[in-house]
Scaffold this motif. Sequence first.
Motif, short mmCIF file in Angstrom:
data_model
loop_
_atom_site.label_atom_id
_atom_site.label_comp_id
_atom_site.label_asym_id
_atom_site.label_seq_id
_atom_site.Cartn_x
_atom_site.Cartn_y
_atom_site.Cartn_z
N THR A 6 0.83 -1.20 0.00
CA THR A 6 0.00 0.00 0.00
C THR A 6 0.87 1.25 0.00
OG1 THR A 6 -1.75 -1.17 1.18
CG2 THR A 6 -1.83 1.23 1.22
N MET A 7 1.95 1.25 0.77
CA MET A 7 2.86 2.39 0.81
C MET A 7 3.50 2.64 -0.55
SD MET A 7 2.92 4.04 3.64
CE MET A 7 4.47 4.91 3.59
N ILE A 8 3.94 1.58 -1.22
CA ILE A 8 4.57 1.73 -2.54
C ILE A 8 3.56 2.29 -3.54
CG2 ILE A 8 5.61 0.49 -4.48
CD1 ILE A 8 7.52 0.82 -2.15
N ILE A 9 2.35 1.73 -3.56
CA ILE A 9 1.32 2.22 -4.48
C ILE A 9 0.99 3.67 -4.18
CG2 ILE A 9 -1.09 1.97 -5.18
CD1 ILE A 9 -0.68 -1.10 -4.83
N ALA A 10 0.88 4.01 -2.90
CA ALA A 10 0.60 5.40 -2.52
C ALA A 10 1.72 6.32 -2.98
CB ALA A 10 0.40 5.51 -1.02
N GLN A 11 2.97 5.89 -2.82
CA GLN A 11 4.10 6.71 -3.26
C GLN A 11 4.10 6.89 -4.78
OE1 GLN A 11 7.33 4.70 -1.00
NE2 GLN A 11 7.89 6.79 -0.50
N ILE A 12 3.76 5.85 -5.51
CA ILE A 12 3.68 5.96 -6.97
C ILE A 12 2.61 6.99 -7.35
CG2 ILE A 12 2.97 4.73 -9.07
CD1 ILE A 12 4.33 2.22 -7.82
N LEU A 13 1.44 6.90 -6.73
CA LEU A 13 0.35 7.82 -7.04
C LEU A 13 0.67 9.24 -6.60
CD1 LEU A 13 -2.67 5.55 -6.05
CD2 LEU A 13 -1.90 6.12 -8.37
N ILE A 14 1.16 9.41 -5.40
CA ILE A 14 1.44 10.74 -4.87
C ILE A 14 2.55 11.41 -5.67
CG2 ILE A 14 2.37 12.02 -2.88
CD1 ILE A 14 0.87 9.86 -1.13
N THR A 15 3.65 10.69 -5.92
CA THR A 15 4.74 11.29 -6.68
C THR A 15 4.32 11.57 -8.12
OG1 THR A 15 5.72 9.12 -7.17
CG2 THR A 15 6.59 10.33 -5.27
N GLY A 16 3.46 10.73 -8.68
CA GLY A 16 2.96 10.98 -10.03
C GLY A 16 2.13 12.25 -10.09
N MET A 17 1.23 12.41 -9.13
CA MET A 17 0.40 13.62 -9.10
C MET A 17 1.24 14.87 -8.86
SD MET A 17 -3.08 12.32 -7.18
CE MET A 17 -2.35 11.21 -5.99
N MET A 18 2.17 14.77 -7.93
CA MET A 18 3.03 15.92 -7.64
C MET A 18 3.92 16.26 -8.83
SD MET A 18 2.26 17.24 -4.78
CE MET A 18 3.64 18.33 -4.57
N ALA A 19 4.50 15.24 -9.48
CA ALA A 19 5.35 15.49 -10.65
C ALA A 19 4.55 16.12 -11.78
CB ALA A 19 6.00 14.19 -11.11
N LEU A 20 3.32 15.66 -11.98
CA LEU A 20 2.47 16.22 -13.03
C LEU A 20 2.19 17.70 -12.76
CD1 LEU A 20 0.73 15.67 -15.58
CD2 LEU A 20 -1.17 15.25 -14.01
N ILE A 21 1.78 18.00 -11.55
CA ILE A 21 1.44 19.38 -11.19
C ILE A 21 2.67 20.28 -11.19
CG2 ILE A 21 0.57 20.85 -9.32
CD1 ILE A 21 -1.28 18.38 -8.59
N MET A 22 3.73 19.84 -10.53
CA MET A 22 4.92 20.67 -10.41
C MET A 22 5.63 20.86 -11.76
SD MET A 22 5.04 21.81 -7.38
CE MET A 22 6.64 22.54 -7.42
N ALA A 48 10.42 13.99 -14.53
CA ALA A 48 10.24 14.32 -13.11
C ALA A 48 9.71 13.17 -12.27
CB ALA A 48 9.30 15.53 -12.98
N TRP A 49 8.81 12.35 -12.84
CA TRP A 49 8.16 11.32 -12.02
C TRP A 49 9.13 10.32 -11.41
CZ3 TRP A 49 3.16 8.34 -13.81
CH2 TRP A 49 2.60 7.67 -12.72
#
Length: 76
Positions: A6-22, A48-49
């Motif tokens: 769950t942590m790995i999947i969350a990190q993939i999703l969170i970093t993906g969203m942050m990389a997209l926005i930033m 960035a992702w």
Amino acid sequence: MVQKRTMIIAQILITGMMALIMSGIMSMIAIGPNEIWLKAWPHQFIIAWPIAFIVTQFVGRFGFFLAGKMTGAQAH
């Protein structure tokens, strides 16, 4: 306790969203809101992702460590 999967999947999703926005915001600031920016943004996101994901593996632990020190919370 959160499962490792769950942590790995969350990190993939969170970093993906942050990389997209930033990457979108920062490249728009550098280039301006135009057609060139729209063409450059996906390339910047792809770069960035993976960087964001790898960096969070180290920075995240340090962030939790510092937060624990600041609040007196015990790390698990």
